[in-house]
Design a protein around this motif. Structure first.
Motif, PDB file in Angstrom:
ATOM      1  N   VAL A   1      44.696  34.841  35.483  1.00 35.25           N
ATOM      2  CA  VAL A   1      43.573  34.922  36.404  1.00 35.25           C
ATOM      3  C   VAL A   1      43.902  36.014  37.407  1.00 35.25           C
ATOM      4  O   VAL A   1      44.954  35.986  38.050  1.00 35.25           O
ATOM      5  CB  VAL A   1      43.339  33.580  37.120  1.00 35.25           C
TER       6      VAL A   1
ATOM      7  N   GLU B   1      37.191  35.794  40.896  1.00 35.94           N
ATOM      8  CA  GLU B   1      38.364  35.669  40.044  1.00 35.94           C
ATOM      9  C   GLU B   1      38.002  36.039  38.617  1.00 35.94           C
ATOM     10  O   GLU B   1      36.975  35.594  38.093  1.00 35.94           O
ATOM     11  CB  GLU B   1      38.913  34.234  40.065  1.00 35.94           C
TER      12      GLU B   1
ATOM     13  N   SER C   1      36.068  40.890  44.494  1.00 27.86           N
ATOM     14  CA  SER C   1      35.807  39.530  44.979  1.00 27.86           C
ATOM     15  C   SER C   1      35.635  38.609  43.785  1.00 27.86           C
ATOM     16  O   SER C   1      35.208  39.023  42.713  1.00 27.86           O
ATOM     17  CB  SER C   1      34.553  39.493  45.867  1.00 27.86           C
TER      18      SER C   1
ATOM     19  N   ASN D   1      34.101  35.301  33.973  1.00 27.44           N
ATOM     20  CA  ASN D   1      34.079  34.692  35.296  1.00 27.44           C
ATOM     21  C   ASN D   1      33.977  33.194  35.098  1.00 27.44           C
ATOM     22  O   ASN D   1      32.888  32.645  34.929  1.00 27.44           O
ATOM     23  CB  ASN D   1      32.901  35.207  36.120  1.00 27.44           C
TER      24      ASN D   1
ATOM     25  N   VAL E   1      40.175  43.620  41.149  1.00 24.84           N
ATOM     26  CA  VAL E   1      39.148  42.643  41.522  1.00 24.84           C
ATOM     27  C   VAL E   1      38.775  42.848  42.985  1.00 24.84           C
ATOM     28  O   VAL E   1      39.639  42.893  43.856  1.00 24.84           O
ATOM     29  CB  VAL E   1      39.640  41.209  41.266  1.00 24.84           C
TER      30      VAL E   1
ATOM     31  N   ARG F   1      43.015  38.109  40.774  1.00 29.28           N
ATOM     32  CA  ARG F   1      42.344  37.878  42.047  1.00 29.28           C
ATOM     33  C   ARG F   1      42.391  39.139  42.906  1.00 29.28           C
ATOM     34  O   ARG F   1      43.149  40.075  42.606  1.00 29.28           O
ATOM     35  CB  ARG F   1      43.002  36.706  42.773  1.00 29.28           C
TER      36      ARG F   1
ATOM     37  N   HIS G   1      50.807  40.866  41.332  1.00 27.69           N
ATOM     38  CA  HIS G   1      50.049  40.047  42.272  1.00 27.69           C
ATOM     39  C   HIS G   1      50.237  40.566  43.700  1.00 27.69           C
ATOM     40  O   HIS G   1      51.369  40.789  44.151  1.00 27.69           O
ATOM     41  CB  HIS G   1      50.501  38.588  42.191  1.00 27.69           C
TER      42      HIS G   1
ATOM     43  N   ASP H   1      45.314  41.986  43.290  1.00 33.73           N
ATOM     44  CA  ASP H   1      46.149  42.095  42.097  1.00 33.73           C
ATOM     45  C   ASP H   1      45.782  43.367  41.321  1.00 33.73           C
ATOM     46  O   ASP H   1      44.616  43.754  41.269  1.00 33.73           O
ATOM     47  CB  ASP H   1      45.943  40.902  41.154  1.00 33.73           C
TER      48      ASP H   1
ATOM     49  N   LEU I   1      31.635  37.351  40.584  1.00 31.52           N
ATOM     50  CA  LEU I   1      32.827  38.172  40.404  1.00 31.52           C
ATOM     51  C   LEU I   1      32.433  39.645  40.428  1.00 31.52           C
ATOM     52  O   LEU I   1      31.467  40.051  39.778  1.00 31.52           O
ATOM     53  CB  LEU I   1      33.485  37.841  39.061  1.00 31.52           C
TER      54      LEU I   1
ATOM     55  N   GLY J   1      34.956  31.122  37.373  1.00 32.28           N
ATOM     56  CA  GLY J   1      34.907  30.528  38.697  1.00 32.28           C
ATOM     57  C   GLY J   1      33.498  30.151  39.110  1.00 32.28           C
ATOM     58  O   GLY J   1      32.522  30.355  38.379  1.00 32.28           O
TER      59      GLY J   1
END
Length: 221
Positions: free
Chosen positions: A89, A77, A75, A110, A73, A91, A138, A94, A116, A112
């Motif tokens: 999830v 989540e 930017s 996405n 990822v 981020r 993570h 990760d 994303l 959020g």
């Protein structure tokens, strides 16, 4: 044959997705309706897709098999759910891996409030079949290698400041994707979304022109 460096620019990637549904995709390899017989794979890598999902957008449940799927990822989540019961999830920082093996279905969304952006890389396994597996690490540390033994591959995440140098792993096949920033690789500048395919890589380094982030796959022959 000796060392070969094949640089591919961001603007050369095939555009896909469904913009009306909030999905924009950039494909570095032959993918879906875009068939290029000269660009099917490099080493174990068979796809390197940059995905951009608007809030609320995503990929409904769909199947995969005989593929190692690694997601980074940039930017936002990413919400992941799969038919083996995993839900997480993902981020920035990760590393997520879904080993689809003999077959698995998953959903990527996405959920959020912010856009994303993620890079998803597919690798061909050394042997087909087996049981699906899932893992998420993570906050992987800089320069900590992440092994995908099923594909004979190792992922290196490198974050550089301006003027900082990092060694490029030696390998029969090395694939470099520039996530952000600019770097110099053997005198050639790579910017966001650019990639380099290295055959018989040896004694190379990357130098940050600006603050930069690289995903580097080291693969056996």
């Amino acid at each position: 044959m000796g060392r070969v460096i094949d640089v591919r620019r961001s603007g050369e990637r095939y555009r896909g997705g469904d913009p009306a549904a909030g999905i924009e995709s950039l494909h570095a390899f032959s993918f879906g309706p875009h068939y290029d017989p000269d660009n099917l794979r490099f080493g174990a890598v068979i796809a390197c897709n940059e995905e951009r999902l608007a809030p609320g957008a995503g990929f409904d449940e769909h199947p995969h098999s005989h593929t190692e799927i690694v997601t980074w990822v940039v930017s936002g989540e990413l919400t992941h759910r799969d038919s083996a019961g995993h839900e997480s999830v993902v981020r920035p920082g990760d590393v997520q891996r879904l080993s689809s093996a003999g077959g698995v279905r998953h959903v990527e969304r996405n959920d959020g409030a912010e856009p994303l952006v993620f890079v998803q890389m597919w690798l061909a396994p050394l042997s087909p079949g087996g049981d699906p597996a899932y893992e998420i690490v993570h906050g992987i540390a800089d320069s900590t290698p992440y092994a995908v033994p099923e594909a004979g591959a190792m992922l290196h995440v490198r974050r550089l400041g301006a003027g900082e140098r990092t060694a490029v792993p030696d390998g029969a096949y090395v694939y470099i994707h520039a996530v952000r920033g600019e770097v110099l690789l053997d005198g050639t500048e790579l910017g966001p979304g650019d990639s380099a395919r290295l055959t018989d890589a040896k004694d190379l380094e990357a130098v940050g022109v600006s603050a930069a982030e690289l995903l580097i796959w080291e693969m056996a022959g």
